[in-house]
Design a protein around this motif. Structure first.
Motif, PDB file in Angstrom:
ATOM      1  N   PRO A 246       0.805  -1.236   0.000  1.00 28.46           N
ATOM      2  CA  PRO A 246       0.000   0.000   0.000  1.00 28.46           C
ATOM      3  C   PRO A 246       0.830   1.274   0.000  1.00 28.46           C
ATOM      4  N   SER A 247       2.120   1.196   0.362  1.00 26.05           N
ATOM      5  CA  SER A 247       2.965   2.392   0.438  1.00 26.05           C
ATOM      6  C   SER A 247       4.418   2.007   0.243  1.00 26.05           C
ATOM      7  N   MET A 248       5.251   3.001  -0.093  1.00 29.45           N
ATOM      8  CA  MET A 248       6.675   2.720  -0.221  1.00 29.45           C
ATOM      9  C   MET A 248       7.287   2.367   1.127  1.00 29.45           C
ATOM     10  N   LYS A 249       6.755   2.937   2.197  1.00 28.67           N
ATOM     11  CA  LYS A 249       7.253   2.583   3.529  1.00 28.67           C
ATOM     12  C   LYS A 249       7.068   1.091   3.774  1.00 28.67           C
ATOM     13  N   ALA A 250       5.902   0.568   3.410  1.00 25.35           N
ATOM     14  CA  ALA A 250       5.640  -0.861   3.580  1.00 25.35           C
ATOM     15  C   ALA A 250       6.542  -1.690   2.670  1.00 25.35           C
ATOM     16  N   ALA A 251       6.787  -1.204   1.439  1.00 25.47           N
ATOM     17  CA  ALA A 251       7.653  -1.926   0.512  1.00 25.47           C
ATOM     18  C   ALA A 251       9.087  -1.982   1.033  1.00 25.47           C
ATOM     19  N   HIS A 252       9.588  -0.858   1.543  1.00 31.11           N
ATOM     20  CA  HIS A 252      10.949  -0.839   2.076  1.00 31.11           C
ATOM     21  C   HIS A 252      11.078  -1.774   3.284  1.00 31.11           C
ATOM     22  N   PHE A 253      10.049  -1.811   4.112  1.00 31.42           N
ATOM     23  CA  PHE A 253      10.099  -2.697   5.282  1.00 31.42           C
ATOM     24  C   PHE A 253      10.101  -4.157   4.837  1.00 31.42           C
ATOM     25  N   ALA A 254       9.289  -4.470   3.815  1.00 37.07           N
ATOM     26  CA  ALA A 254       9.240  -5.838   3.301  1.00 37.07           C
ATOM     27  C   ALA A 254      10.583  -6.231   2.685  1.00 37.07           C
ATOM     28  N   ALA A 255      11.205  -5.289   1.971  1.00 36.69           N
ATOM     29  CA  ALA A 255      12.517  -5.569   1.379  1.00 36.69           C
ATOM     30  C   ALA A 255      13.543  -5.843   2.474  1.00 36.69           C
ATOM     31  N   TYR A 256      13.428  -5.128   3.583  1.00 39.54           N
ATOM     32  CA  TYR A 256      14.315  -5.372   4.720  1.00 39.54           C
ATOM     33  C   TYR A 256      14.086  -6.785   5.281  1.00 39.54           C
ATOM     34  N   GLU A 257      12.811  -7.161   5.409  1.00 35.01           N
ATOM     35  CA  GLU A 257      12.486  -8.501   5.909  1.00 35.01           C
ATOM     36  C   GLU A 257      13.103  -9.587   5.026  1.00 35.01           C
ATOM     37  N   ILE A 258      12.892  -9.444   3.704  1.00 36.65           N
ATOM     38  CA  ILE A 258      13.401 -10.435   2.760  1.00 36.65           C
ATOM     39  C   ILE A 258      14.930 -10.446   2.767  1.00 36.65           C
ATOM     40  N   GLY A 259      15.524  -9.255   2.728  1.00 34.49           N
ATOM     41  CA  GLY A 259      16.975  -9.159   2.684  1.00 34.49           C
ATOM     42  C   GLY A 259      17.643  -9.736   3.917  1.00 34.49           C
ATOM     43  N   ALA A 260      17.019  -9.551   5.081  1.00 40.26           N
ATOM     44  CA  ALA A 260      17.589 -10.086   6.317  1.00 40.26           C
ATOM     45  C   ALA A 260      17.513 -11.605   6.345  1.00 40.26           C
ATOM     46  N   ALA A 261      16.400 -12.146   5.830  1.00 41.88           N
ATOM     47  CA  ALA A 261      16.223 -13.603   5.846  1.00 41.88           C
ATOM     48  C   ALA A 261      17.000 -14.295   4.730  1.00 41.88           C
ATOM     49  N   HIS A 262      17.204 -13.601   3.597  1.00 41.50           N
ATOM     50  CA  HIS A 262      17.849 -14.214   2.428  1.00 41.50           C
ATOM     51  C   HIS A 262      18.836 -13.230   1.801  1.00 41.50           C
ATOM     52  N   PRO A 263      19.940 -12.986   2.455  1.00 44.35           N
ATOM     53  CA  PRO A 263      20.903 -12.006   1.936  1.00 44.35           C
ATOM     54  C   PRO A 263      21.502 -12.393   0.594  1.00 44.35           C
ATOM     55  N   GLU A 264      21.374 -13.653   0.206  1.00 41.75           N
ATOM     56  CA  GLU A 264      21.929 -14.099  -1.075  1.00 41.75           C
ATOM     57  C   GLU A 264      21.007 -13.769  -2.250  1.00 41.75           C
ATOM     58  N   TRP A 265      19.779 -13.371  -1.982  1.00 38.69           N
ATOM     59  CA  TRP A 265      18.832 -13.018  -3.039  1.00 38.69           C
ATOM     60  C   TRP A 265      19.018 -11.573  -3.479  1.00 38.69           C
ATOM     61  N   TRP A 266      18.713 -11.304  -4.752  1.00 34.93           N
ATOM     62  CA  TRP A 266      18.619  -9.927  -5.258  1.00 34.93           C
ATOM     63  C   TRP A 266      17.250  -9.398  -4.853  1.00 34.93           C
ATOM     64  N   CYS A 267      17.227  -8.319  -4.101  1.00 31.90           N
ATOM     65  CA  CYS A 267      15.968  -7.808  -3.548  1.00 31.90           C
ATOM     66  C   CYS A 267      15.978  -6.283  -3.596  1.00 31.90           C
ATOM     67  N   ARG A 268      14.931  -5.686  -4.205  1.00 27.90           N
ATOM     68  CA  ARG A 268      14.855  -4.245  -4.339  1.00 27.90           C
ATOM     69  C   ARG A 268      13.441  -3.739  -4.077  1.00 27.90           C
ATOM     70  N   ALA A 269      13.314  -2.730  -3.236  1.00 34.99           N
ATOM     71  CA  ALA A 269      12.062  -1.983  -3.118  1.00 34.99           C
ATOM     72  C   ALA A 269      12.036  -0.974  -4.253  1.00 34.99           C
ATOM     73  N   THR A 270      10.897  -0.819  -4.887  1.00 32.19           N
ATOM     74  CA  THR A 270      10.824   0.046  -6.067  1.00 32.19           C
ATOM     75  C   THR A 270       9.401   0.570  -6.235  1.00 32.19           C
ATOM     76  N   GLN A 271       9.246   1.517  -7.138  1.00 31.77           N
ATOM     77  CA  GLN A 271       7.915   2.014  -7.503  1.00 31.77           C
ATOM     78  C   GLN A 271       7.679   1.686  -8.964  1.00 31.77           C
ATOM     79  N   LEU A 272       6.549   1.048  -9.249  1.00 36.53           N
ATOM     80  CA  LEU A 272       6.212   0.616 -10.595  1.00 36.53           C
ATOM     81  C   LEU A 272       5.198   1.559 -11.216  1.00 36.53           C
ATOM     82  N   ASN A 273       5.391   1.818 -12.516  1.00 36.28           N
ATOM     83  CA  ASN A 273       4.407   2.605 -13.257  1.00 36.28           C
ATOM     84  C   ASN A 273       4.635   2.431 -14.761  1.00 36.28           C
TER      85      ASN A 273
END
Length: 273
Positions: A246-273
């Protein structure tokens, strides 16, 4: 003087495979958007044609006439040196090579080089939509493009580092004549409205891609479990997956969650349009 160009990641919010022509080309109905993360190109006019590839994902990317960037430049008659900084993983379903080629054509057209109307599609089905580089409904073999109005969509992109050959995914596709999207894409007021509508659409290549790379299913599960995820899906023919928020704040937090759990993955918070 050098010309710089940006080649954004292409994300298929939907990808309905609606048929196959006698010549083997698949017919698609896809809602395509672009991220604010992508590759960078620098073009410097000069004698001959040469190319250098650098960056995080430079390994394995050809720097000769096998590269779509080279093919695009050569087809316009331009000569000079091209520097490509690969930020996007390849074999990832986010149109890296196609977007690079499209950015090259845009840059060269700005320098006065003629780009034949049929050149983008001849380079690949995704090149015309990457030339548009904005929210578009792509139909047919990539030749029918209709602009659509979408809200900016906060998202997280995740790639597990497994290249997925497009040909293998299409070969594993069991049914090639599937329903298209609704005739009209609605107007959405919020990312949440758009995400909920997208839940009722599909990526018909998702299941066959999982058969090629089981990691895709794991990535999708991880995205669905992030805080405030509205929906998750694979892009293109894989292996990059995305989730909307719903927001970039939520996206950045989710990217942090994913990155912390799987540092070997390519993970980016972004805005699509």
């Amino acid at each position: 003087m050098a010309t710089k160009a940006f080649a954004p990641a292409k994300i298929n919010l939907t990808l309905h495979v609606t048929g196959q022509r006698e010549d083997g080309y698949h017919l698609l109905d896809s809602l395509v958007v672009f991220a604010d993360v992508g590759d960078q190109l620098k073009l410097t006019s000069g004698p001959g044609l040469s190319m250098a590839v650098q960056g995080e994902y430079a390994e394995g990317v050809p720097s000769d006439d096998r590269n779509l960037v080279w093919k695009a430049a050569e087809a316009t008659g331009w000569s000079g040196h091209i520097e490509l900084n690969k930020v996007l993983p390849h074999g990832a379903g986010i149109g890296g090579g196609s977007s690079d080629a499209a950015a090259t054509l845009w840059a060269l057209s700005g320098k006065g080089n003629e780009v034949p109307a049929d050149l983008p599609l001849s380079l690949g089905a995704d090149v015309p939509v990457c030339m548009a580089a904005k929210a578009t409904r792509m139909q047919g073999i990539g030749d029918r493009l209709t602009p659509v109005n979408l809200p900016h969509l906060p998202a997280v992109l995740v790639n597990p580092g497994i290249p997925v050959p497009t040909g293998s995914v299409f070969k594993a596709l069991a049914i090639r004549h599937n329903p298209a999207m609704p005739d009209i894409v609605p107007e959405f007021e919020t990312p949440k409205d758009c995400a909920y509508w997208l839940r009722d659409q599909r990526n018909d290549l998702e299941i066959p891609a999982m058969g090629v790379a089981r990691e895709i299913e794991f990535v999708l599960d991880e995205l669905w479990m992030t805080s405030r995820a509205l929906m998750a899906r694979m892009s293109g023919s894989g292996s990059t997956c995305f989730a909307l928020y719903p927001s970039m704040k939520a996206a950045h937090f989710a990217a942090y969650e994913i990155g912390a759990a799987h540092p070997e993955w390519w993970c980016r918070a972004t805005q699509l349009n």
